[in-house]
Design a protein around this motif. Structure first.
Motif, PDB file in Angstrom:
ATOM      1  N   GLY A 191       0.790  -1.229   0.000  1.00 45.61           N
ATOM      2  CA  GLY A 191       0.000   0.000   0.000  1.00 45.61           C
ATOM      3  C   GLY A 191       0.817   1.272   0.000  1.00 45.61           C
ATOM      4  O   GLY A 191       0.308   2.330   0.373  1.00 45.61           O
ATOM      5  N   SER A 192       2.070   1.204  -0.442  1.00 47.90           N
ATOM      6  CA  SER A 192       2.966   2.359  -0.296  1.00 47.90           C
ATOM      7  C   SER A 192       2.499   3.600  -1.043  1.00 47.90           C
ATOM      8  O   SER A 192       2.734   4.724  -0.596  1.00 47.90           O
ATOM      9  CB  SER A 192       4.386   1.977  -0.727  1.00 47.90           C
ATOM     10  N   PHE A 193       1.832   3.418  -2.189  1.00 49.72           N
ATOM     11  CA  PHE A 193       1.323   4.560  -2.965  1.00 49.72           C
ATOM     12  C   PHE A 193      -0.163   4.364  -3.275  1.00 49.72           C
ATOM     13  O   PHE A 193      -0.620   4.614  -4.387  1.00 49.72           O
ATOM     14  CB  PHE A 193       2.128   4.730  -4.251  1.00 49.72           C
ATOM     15  N   SER A 194      -0.904   3.930  -2.286  1.00 49.46           N
ATOM     16  CA  SER A 194      -2.327   3.638  -2.478  1.00 49.46           C
ATOM     17  C   SER A 194      -3.215   4.801  -2.036  1.00 49.46           C
ATOM     18  O   SER A 194      -2.827   5.626  -1.208  1.00 49.46           O
ATOM     19  CB  SER A 194      -2.701   2.378  -1.693  1.00 49.46           C
ATOM     20  N   TYR A 195      -4.392   4.857  -2.620  1.00 52.10           N
ATOM     21  CA  TYR A 195      -5.449   5.794  -2.219  1.00 52.10           C
ATOM     22  C   TYR A 195      -4.982   7.249  -2.157  1.00 52.10           C
ATOM     23  O   TYR A 195      -5.283   7.976  -1.211  1.00 52.10           O
ATOM     24  CB  TYR A 195      -6.035   5.371  -0.868  1.00 52.10           C
ATOM     25  N   MET A 196      -4.286   7.681  -3.189  1.00 53.02           N
ATOM     26  CA  MET A 196      -3.775   9.052  -3.231  1.00 53.02           C
ATOM     27  C   MET A 196      -4.812   9.944  -3.888  1.00 53.02           C
ATOM     28  O   MET A 196      -4.690  10.358  -5.037  1.00 53.02           O
ATOM     29  CB  MET A 196      -2.423   9.069  -3.936  1.00 53.02           C
ATOM     30  N   ARG A 197      -5.843  10.256  -3.118  1.00 48.06           N
ATOM     31  CA  ARG A 197      -7.058  10.878  -3.650  1.00 48.06           C
ATOM     32  C   ARG A 197      -6.878  12.354  -4.021  1.00 48.06           C
ATOM     33  O   ARG A 197      -7.738  12.939  -4.688  1.00 48.06           O
ATOM     34  CB  ARG A 197      -8.196  10.747  -2.633  1.00 48.06           C
ATOM     35  N   LYS A 198      -5.791  13.005  -3.586  1.00 50.28           N
ATOM     36  CA  LYS A 198      -5.619  14.427  -3.900  1.00 50.28           C
ATOM     37  C   LYS A 198      -4.570  14.670  -4.987  1.00 50.28           C
ATOM     38  O   LYS A 198      -4.096  15.784  -5.159  1.00 50.28           O
ATOM     39  CB  LYS A 198      -5.284  15.213  -2.633  1.00 50.28           C
TER      40      LYS A 198
END
Length: 268
Positions: A191-198
């Motif tokens: 999950g190191s670069f997960s869910y980067m919503r912005k």
């Protein structure tokens, strides 16, 4: 632009009698955030033996962290050494309101430790020393205004990116940006670069992800799990290119990440 206070002309407005329309301009003093470190009394310096997260080797030095109950805000400049001893690890800034982090002098930092700046939503920029080896678990997770560095340029010695290192964090006005994982990286955490919503607000989060580069094959040997690049609903990744990975890891990546990368996955 003036560089000293004495160079700026000071006018007392109440002594001016206007006989016509007059324009006034504000004057700002240009100064460098590097001119001096932040007040050292704000920080603790602890003697440690830093341990490499992969090979177990150790190196003596100092860990720097905020002291006591003081909440730090704005720009912070840290010393690269204290009493002649190098600062090798940095952490404990979660819960503060820092916007920018700099290092005074030539940094010898090896690690931003686990939860170093986790959930610091005010954070916009962190200087990444070229000596950096490890970014710990959740070190910059949920830092939703933090611009991502160009890892391949700024951290050529980075070997370890921990689980959830940037999960839920990262900021860019537009999506589809490029992420370059340095060839030096050996472990890319879950999950190191997960869910980067912005990073943008629609379409691809990363338009292109490169692991290694032409002429510099990746040393990657382990990825934490499939969800390294998982995204929010409706978001995807673009293209992935890897360089020099062994066939077994190529197959794992192609299988695990196919659901996230909607462009092409290419192994060179």
């Amino acid at each position: 632009i003036v560089t000293t206070e004495g160079a700026a002309k000071i006018v007392t407005l109440e002594n001016i009698i206007a006989s016509a329309n007059m324009e006034f301009y504000a004057v700002f003093i240009k100064e460098s955030v590097y001119d001096a470190t932040s007040d050292l009394s704000w920080f603790s310096f602890e003697d440690i033996s830093w341990t490499h997260p992969l090979d177990g080797s150790s190196r003596p030095g100092l860990r720097v962290s905020p002291k006591g109950n003081r909440i730090l805000s704005g720009k912070v400049t840290l010393p690269t050494e204290y009493n002649g001893v190098p600062v090798v690890s940095c952490g404990g800034f979660s819960g503060h309101n820092i916007t920018h982090l700099f290092w005074k002098g030539t940094a010898q930092l090896l690690s931003y430790e686990s939860q170093a700046f986790g959930s610091v939503e005010t954070l916009k920029h962190v200087e990444m020393p070229k000596t950096l080896v490890s970014i710990g678990e959740s070190s910059f997770s949920a830092c939703t205004n933090l611009a991502l560095p160009d890892f391949a340029v700024e951290t050529p010695n980075l070997e370890y990116i921990g689980n959830y290192a940037y999960s839920g964090g990262g900021y860019s006005a537009s999506g589809g940006i490029t992420l370059n994982i340095p060839s030096s990286v050996k472990y890319l955490g879950y999950g190191s670069f997960s869910y980067m919503r912005k990073i943008g607000n629609s379409g691809h989060v990363f338009g292109q992800v490169n692991i290694g580069s032409e002429g510099s094959p990746s040393q990657l040997v382990e990825i934490g799990a499939a969800e390294n690049f998982e995204t929010n609903t409706g978001r995807t990744q673009g293209n992935l290119t890897t360089y020099g990975l062994d066939s077994a890891l190529q197959n794992v990546i192609s299988t695990w990440w196919a659901g996230y990368f909607k462009g092409t996955i290419t192994h060179k």
